[in-house]
Each structure stands twice: as C-alpha cells, then as structure tokens.
Design an enzyme around this catalytic site. Sequence first.
Site, PDB file in Angstrom:
ATOM      1  CD  GLU A   1     -10.172 -26.383 -16.440  1.00 27.45           C
ATOM      2  OE1 GLU A   1      -9.984 -27.412 -15.773  1.00 27.45           O
ATOM      3  OE2 GLU A   1     -10.584 -25.317 -15.937  1.00 27.45           O
TER       4      GLU A   1
ATOM      5  CD  GLU B   1      -7.581 -24.784 -11.885  1.00 29.37           C
ATOM      6  OE1 GLU B   1      -8.263 -24.378 -10.932  1.00 29.37           O
ATOM      7  OE2 GLU B   1      -7.725 -24.364 -13.045  1.00 29.37           O
TER       8      GLU B   1
END
Length: 474
Positions: free
Chosen positions: A294, A192
Amino acid sequence: MNIQIFETSESGNQLTELQEFQESDQRVEVSISPDDTYQEITGFGGSFTEASAYLLNELSNENRMKILEAYFGEDGARYSLTRKHMNSSDFSLSNYSYAPVEGDVNLENFSIDEDRDDMIPMIKDAMEISKDGFKIIASPWTAPPWMKDNKDWKGGKLLPEYYETWALFFSKYLDAYREEGIDIWAFTVENEPLGNDSNWESMHFTPEEQNDFVKNHLGPRLQQAEQDVKILGYDQNRDEELIEWVDTMYDDPEAAQYYDGTAVHWYGSTYHYFPEELQYAHSKAPNKHLIQTEATVDAEVPAWKDDAWYWSKEATDWGYDWAPEERRHLHTKYVPVFRYARDMIGTLNNWVDGWVDWNMVLDRQGGPNWAENWCAAPVIVDPEQDEVYFTPLYYTMAHFSRYIRPGAVRIGHNHSDENLMVTAAQNPDGSIAVVLFNPEEVAKSINLNLNGKSTEFSISGKAIQTVVITDLDT
C-alpha cells in the site's frame, strides 16, 4: 540491439516514446549487468476498493471501460499485482462485514453480497481485459466487532475464543470468491496491525499474537482445506518495527513455515524508503516475498486537472502535522511524482518484489471515504460531469507495471551520478527494462552500456524514463 525510450516529464511527456533528445553537458555513465541477478518480480499495480468500484459505476460505460483498459489493457499500464480489502475499509461507503450475525461462530450466515454491486463486477471486467491476468492480495482491516474485545469497528483486539472462527472466515472468503471465478493469490493477516489511532477500521495484533493466530489457526485451516493461497505477515510501515516483526515471524519455525513473505507500507516517511530495514527483512527470509502492499498520497484532496501540482513540492502527509516530534523530520513536504518514482526504484533495489498502489480511482474530494480520510489516486473522476483525469501518477506507475513483467528478474547496474536513480530487470521474454529517474531541473546525457555495446540518449529534467532493450544479440 533494439532500444525504445519512453518518458514522463514535468515538461509534458506522458509515457511518450522519444525519437529526439535534448543536448546536455551533464554526462552519466550507466552500465547494465544481466549476469548479476537478484529477486524475481511478482508484479506492480493498484487496489480494488469499494470507493473505486462505486465510482466506476457512476460513470458512463465509455469512461468506465476507458479507465479499466488504461489499467489492465495491452495498451495501458498492464497491472499485474492488485489488492482488495476484506470487509469494509475507510475507502468504503459504510462499515460492513461478511459475517454480520453476532455469535455465528460457524459462519453459517457468511456472505460476500456486499461486494456484488461494485467490487466483483470491477474485478471481473478487469480480468476480461487483462491478457496476462493479475494476482490479488486480500487484506482485512478488522474482524466484525462482535469478535473483538471492544465490540467496535475501530481498534481493539480479536478475542482468543474467536481465533478459529476468524481463520474459518478467511477460508470461506476464499471459497466464495472462487465460486465467482476469482482466485485470491495471497492474504495479509491484518492490515496495519499496529493500528491507525482508531480513526477507521482496524484491529491490533502484536507480532506474537499474529504468530499464534497463523501457526495455530489460519495456517492449519488453509492447509487442511487444501487451499492454495499465500500468507503475508506484518503489512505496515517499513521503519524499525519491521525488524521486530520479521524477527518474531521467522525466528519461530512453527510459524515461519506458514509465512510466504512480508508485506510493507510506505507511510513511515515521505522520502526515505528504509533500505537497511528492507535489507534486514530480506536477510531473515531470503526465499520469501517482500511486497509493498500500500502507498498513496494521503491527507490531501487531489488536485484536479493540474499536472503541475503533482510535479511540485507541495504535498504533505499525515505526519507533517501529527508525527511525534522525534519523527517529524521524516515527514517533509514532497513532490508526489518524485515520491512514487523514488520509492519504487529504491525498494526494488532493496529486494521488494511487488509494489501495489492504493485506490485506483477516487473523486475530486479524494473519496468516497466514510471516515473522511481523503487521499489522491492515479485516476481522478468527476461523476457528475462524467469526466476523467489521468494524473501524472498514473504514467509514473505505468513506467514500471507496463514494462517490468511478472517473472522478470532484477539485474545489476552501476551509474556515475548519485542524483540519478536507476533500476533494471530482465523479463521472461529476454527483453531488458531500465527505469531512470532524474529529479533535477536539467537534462542529463546518458551513455548506456550493455554487453559491450553502448547507446547514447538524454533524460529531461524532472523526468522518469523506461528504456526497453530487445534483440540483445543484434
């Protein structure tokens, strides 16, 4: 041809092999086209986190092994693609780094000792159980604070003077795990890189900064050391930012040579799987991986021994309360099982070749998580009572991971009901797995056509099915 049909349903089936079927007035034609081929499948699975590994150690050995067998055993989900965090993440017991000594630019004090109590034993036990083995993707949430401009675990950027040290970190990590007998298949450059509003470990990269790090430091470092490991870029949500990132990654030939693919997450929406963005990402690099690394039911304390909750439209995510107003419509309430099934089928049908869930095991609070970022997992445990709860999400994952094996090729299909979702793949052994998802309340009659032969059965209301077809020529 021989056909076996396995179903998980709101009515109580749990990967149950069906012999009898409900009658239905709703008839759906499904045609499978093995000659119409798409991407090769890398695998399906979940993530090794310190939280999951710690919880396994808190259980009796019987329950610990029961969970690992359920995920990796031949009679279980047969997970084939996994992920783990490098350094700590929010699903750790505390903040830690393998390079804790400030100014240690040559990483002479590098050590993976933090992983020896929990993470490494979990991985090694899984390796012993898994007959076919599994791949591991490793992802850093952040460099140690001393390498960053804000000197903090949360947010900030990697200082340019530490780019080379951070690349060395990846190389040393690879070597350290190999010394333990554990091979790392791939790295993502940064989990991220757009950040998480500095709520837990994070480190920001722009697409251009990621390219700089990869082409001038990480890629050459791994290549020079002759370390056979893949590099996946991006590693965040599949929405419009994905287009900017793949354009930057692959339009730079010097950087593109080091990227083996793109990693994505599902948190951009609770229902939309962004097919156009995925198609675009595939078109930019058609011969490279596109892996969902994810996904989880976030912002929720797990429901305990309550299957009905996982089949009900009660879950909300972070964006339900916190998304900007113009994006709030993407974060509606959702049915957890539906979100998993829809996302896995929808992304597979749009070139994703691997799909990885987040924590394999969490407790009844949705942790442990030092940042109190509670989430659900397919398996929930109560260590104090030594109890284990396999949620419907576990069976949903197994519909894919157990029956669509690494090296399978997604194949074409057509069906006559827009409310039914379908995907299909042909495995290396020649068998075909067809996954059906029926979100509607009523059962549907299916007429499945393959190579001029047809078979009839039905799928229950609010159900997932995997149809396994073998002996195609008989």
